[in-house]
Design a protein around this motif. Sequence first.
Motif, PDB file in Angstrom:
ATOM      1  N   GLY A  90       0.554  -1.174   0.122  1.00 46.33           N
ATOM      2  CA  GLY A  90       0.034   0.131   0.212  1.00 46.33           C
ATOM      3  C   GLY A  90       0.727   1.057  -0.232  1.00 46.33           C
ATOM      4  O   GLY A  90       2.170   1.385  -0.192  1.00 46.33           O
ATOM      5  N   ALA A  91       0.021   2.313   0.102  1.00 47.56           N
ATOM      6  CA  ALA A  91       0.384   3.544  -0.016  1.00 47.56           C
ATOM      7  C   ALA A  91      -0.394   4.698   0.794  1.00 47.56           C
ATOM      8  O   ALA A  91      -1.394   4.486   1.062  1.00 47.56           O
ATOM      9  N   THR A  92       0.585   5.599   1.399  1.00 47.63           N
ATOM     10  CA  THR A  92      -0.729   6.671   2.574  1.00 47.63           C
ATOM     11  C   THR A  92      -0.238   8.034   2.437  1.00 47.63           C
ATOM     12  O   THR A  92       1.268   8.515   2.282  1.00 47.63           O
TER      13      THR A  92
ATOM     14  N   ALA B 295      -5.154  10.056   1.778  1.00 45.58           N
ATOM     15  CA  ALA B 295      -5.392   9.094   0.682  1.00 45.58           C
ATOM     16  C   ALA B 295      -4.726   7.685   1.039  1.00 45.58           C
ATOM     17  O   ALA B 295      -3.682   8.106   1.592  1.00 45.58           O
ATOM     18  N   GLN B 296      -5.304   6.437   0.780  1.00 45.08           N
ATOM     19  CA  GLN B 296      -4.886   5.794   0.858  1.00 45.08           C
ATOM     20  C   GLN B 296      -4.996   4.423  -0.306  1.00 45.08           C
ATOM     21  O   GLN B 296      -6.019   4.858  -0.713  1.00 45.08           O
ATOM     22  N   ASP B 297      -4.549   3.315  -0.899  1.00 47.48           N
ATOM     23  CA  ASP B 297      -4.317   2.247  -1.599  1.00 47.48           C
ATOM     24  C   ASP B 297      -4.278   1.543  -1.486  1.00 47.48           C
ATOM     25  O   ASP B 297      -2.996   1.046  -0.950  1.00 47.48           O
ATOM     26  N   VAL B 298      -3.768   0.235  -2.112  1.00 52.56           N
ATOM     27  CA  VAL B 298      -3.097  -0.567  -1.796  1.00 52.56           C
ATOM     28  C   VAL B 298      -3.103  -1.953  -3.042  1.00 52.56           C
ATOM     29  O   VAL B 298      -3.561  -1.147  -3.970  1.00 52.56           O
ATOM     30  N   SER B 299      -2.424  -2.103  -3.467  1.00 51.31           N
ATOM     31  CA  SER B 299      -1.977  -3.569  -4.722  1.00 51.31           C
ATOM     32  C   SER B 299      -2.236  -5.138  -4.383  1.00 51.31           C
ATOM     33  O   SER B 299      -1.274  -5.565  -3.153  1.00 51.31           O
ATOM     34  N   MET B 300      -2.624  -6.525  -4.787  1.00 50.17           N
ATOM     35  CA  MET B 300      -2.298  -7.354  -4.502  1.00 50.17           C
ATOM     36  C   MET B 300      -1.224  -7.843  -5.004  1.00 50.17           C
ATOM     37  O   MET B 300      -0.899  -7.355  -5.899  1.00 50.17           O
ATOM     38  N   VAL B 301      -0.895  -8.969  -3.995  1.00 52.59           N
ATOM     39  CA  VAL B 301       0.642  -9.382  -3.681  1.00 52.59           C
ATOM     40  C   VAL B 301       0.271 -10.670  -4.234  1.00 52.59           C
ATOM     41  O   VAL B 301      -0.319 -11.604  -3.550  1.00 52.59           O
ATOM     42  N   ASP B 302       0.975 -11.542  -5.297  1.00 51.45           N
ATOM     43  CA  ASP B 302       0.778 -13.147  -5.402  1.00 51.45           C
ATOM     44  C   ASP B 302       2.335 -13.835  -4.711  1.00 51.45           C
ATOM     45  O   ASP B 302       3.301 -12.982  -4.446  1.00 51.45           O
ATOM     46  N   HIS B 303       1.673 -14.827  -4.023  1.00 52.69           N
ATOM     47  CA  HIS B 303       3.577 -15.496  -3.467  1.00 52.69           C
ATOM     48  C   HIS B 303       4.557 -15.652  -4.468  1.00 52.69           C
ATOM     49  O   HIS B 303       5.594 -16.354  -3.370  1.00 52.69           O
ATOM     50  N   ALA B 304       4.253 -15.533  -5.369  1.00 54.70           N
ATOM     51  CA  ALA B 304       5.210 -15.765  -6.054  1.00 54.70           C
ATOM     52  C   ALA B 304       6.185 -14.632  -6.797  1.00 54.70           C
ATOM     53  O   ALA B 304       7.291 -14.495  -7.397  1.00 54.70           O
ATOM     54  N   ASP B 305       5.447 -13.581  -5.984  1.00 54.94           N
ATOM     55  CA  ASP B 305       6.511 -12.135  -6.501  1.00 54.94           C
ATOM     56  C   ASP B 305       7.616 -12.084  -5.851  1.00 54.94           C
ATOM     57  O   ASP B 305       7.438 -12.649  -4.661  1.00 54.94           O
ATOM     58  N   THR B 306       8.557 -11.630  -6.732  1.00 60.00           N
ATOM     59  CA  THR B 306       9.360 -11.179  -6.109  1.00 60.00           C
ATOM     60  C   THR B 306       9.576  -9.688  -5.280  1.00 60.00           C
ATOM     61  O   THR B 306       8.857  -8.919  -5.367  1.00 60.00           O
ATOM     62  N   VAL B 307      11.102  -9.667  -4.468  1.00 55.75           N
ATOM     63  CA  VAL B 307      10.891  -8.045  -3.615  1.00 55.75           C
ATOM     64  C   VAL B 307      10.649  -6.849  -4.729  1.00 55.75           C
ATOM     65  O   VAL B 307      10.246  -6.476  -4.997  1.00 55.75           O
ATOM     66  N   GLU B 308      11.730  -7.367  -5.947  1.00 51.84           N
ATOM     67  CA  GLU B 308      11.193  -6.296  -7.377  1.00 51.84           C
ATOM     68  C   GLU B 308      10.053  -6.435  -7.642  1.00 51.84           C
ATOM     69  O   GLU B 308       9.377  -4.918  -7.638  1.00 51.84           O
ATOM     70  N   ASP B 309       8.492  -6.982  -7.407  1.00 54.31           N
ATOM     71  CA  ASP B 309       7.451  -7.133  -8.347  1.00 54.31           C
ATOM     72  C   ASP B 309       6.796  -6.085  -7.392  1.00 54.31           C
ATOM     73  O   ASP B 309       6.398  -5.294  -7.415  1.00 54.31           O
ATOM     74  N   LEU B 310       7.216  -6.265  -5.739  1.00 51.74           N
ATOM     75  CA  LEU B 310       6.401  -5.301  -5.468  1.00 51.74           C
ATOM     76  C   LEU B 310       7.216  -3.743  -4.764  1.00 51.74           C
ATOM     77  O   LEU B 310       6.296  -3.489  -5.054  1.00 51.74           O
ATOM     78  N   ILE B 311       8.296  -4.008  -5.550  1.00 47.22           N
ATOM     79  CA  ILE B 311       9.363  -2.300  -5.390  1.00 47.22           C
ATOM     80  C   ILE B 311       8.168  -1.894  -6.207  1.00 47.22           C
ATOM     81  O   ILE B 311       7.064  -0.705  -6.683  1.00 47.22           O
ATOM     82  N   ALA B 312       8.002  -2.780  -7.768  1.00 48.24           N
ATOM     83  CA  ALA B 312       7.216  -1.710  -8.955  1.00 48.24           C
ATOM     84  C   ALA B 312       6.028  -1.070  -8.307  1.00 48.24           C
ATOM     85  O   ALA B 312       5.246  -0.672  -8.813  1.00 48.24           O
ATOM     86  N   GLN B 313       4.886  -2.350  -8.018  1.00 46.26           N
ATOM     87  CA  GLN B 313       3.385  -2.950  -7.467  1.00 46.26           C
ATOM     88  C   GLN B 313       3.244  -1.208  -6.762  1.00 46.26           C
ATOM     89  O   GLN B 313       2.669  -0.019  -6.567  1.00 46.26           O
TER      90      GLN B 313
END
Length: 286
Positions: free
Chosen positions: A219-221, A236-254
């Motif tokens: 998420g972000a705030t 304001a706040q929002d989130v994006s969903m994470v999959d178990h296969a996502d890498t750290v790089e995927d999390l950073i991009a999201q």
Amino acid sequence: MALLKPDFVLLVSCVDRKGLVAAIATSIAAQDCNIVESAQFDDAVTGRFFMRVAFTAPETMTTDRFNEAFLSVGAAYDIEWNVFDLKVKTRAIVMVSKGGHCLNDLLYRTATRYLPMEVTSVVSNHLTWQRRVEHEGIPFYHLPVTAENKAEQEARLRDLIREQKADLIILARYMQVLSDDICRELTGRVINIHHSSLPAFKGAMPYHRAYERGVKMVGATGHYVTADLDEGPIIAQDVSMVDHADTVEDLIAQGQETESRVLTRAVKAHCEHRVMLNGHRTVVFK
């Protein structure tokens, strides 16, 4: 049918009393103005009343003229109020470090007039985005910060705010902590984007720690800055969903995409005069 575009916005805060809304509406109508948007919130916990009214007005209307006519109602109901001329754009200084995703989104949204603001300058402690900013014809100021010159650079920032008559300071992933003094001076005028859904994952390397904890969303705030680090009123706040296969790089991009979206949303609400402070919280009118 096209909706009427308002000319002014009135923000009202006071203790709730019988007849309050009617008195406000009557005062606006008496000035030959027409209400086109109206929203209100009565905080049952504090007993505080909040209202946002957008209205059209005669060409001769000014904020000073409106305030003078509204003074009797304000005094009768002990109202705290502000009225804004929507022809006047918010003047904003954007501060950034090396991460440019939020900066780029703000520049694009401003250029396309999605954000009703004027970026008067970009201030950075790095040179990374100088060419990008100057390509837009926006002044760029390089203020590198060290432990030894922090006070001097904040004094320069104060000078820039005063010289540019800036209404708003946007911390678009600016990785320096502002001093308690400047935070207090600029209460309600500094918006920061935080890389998580506060109060979770404060501090450094949040996405790495989120990955280690196996989070299922990032998420972000967007919040106002106070002297208490990452504790300011949330806009304001929002989130994006994470999959178990996502890498750290995927999390950073999201996370970066979410940060850009949330910061723009918070800035837009502020510039459209939709945000009112309510203690440590905010009232955000849609």
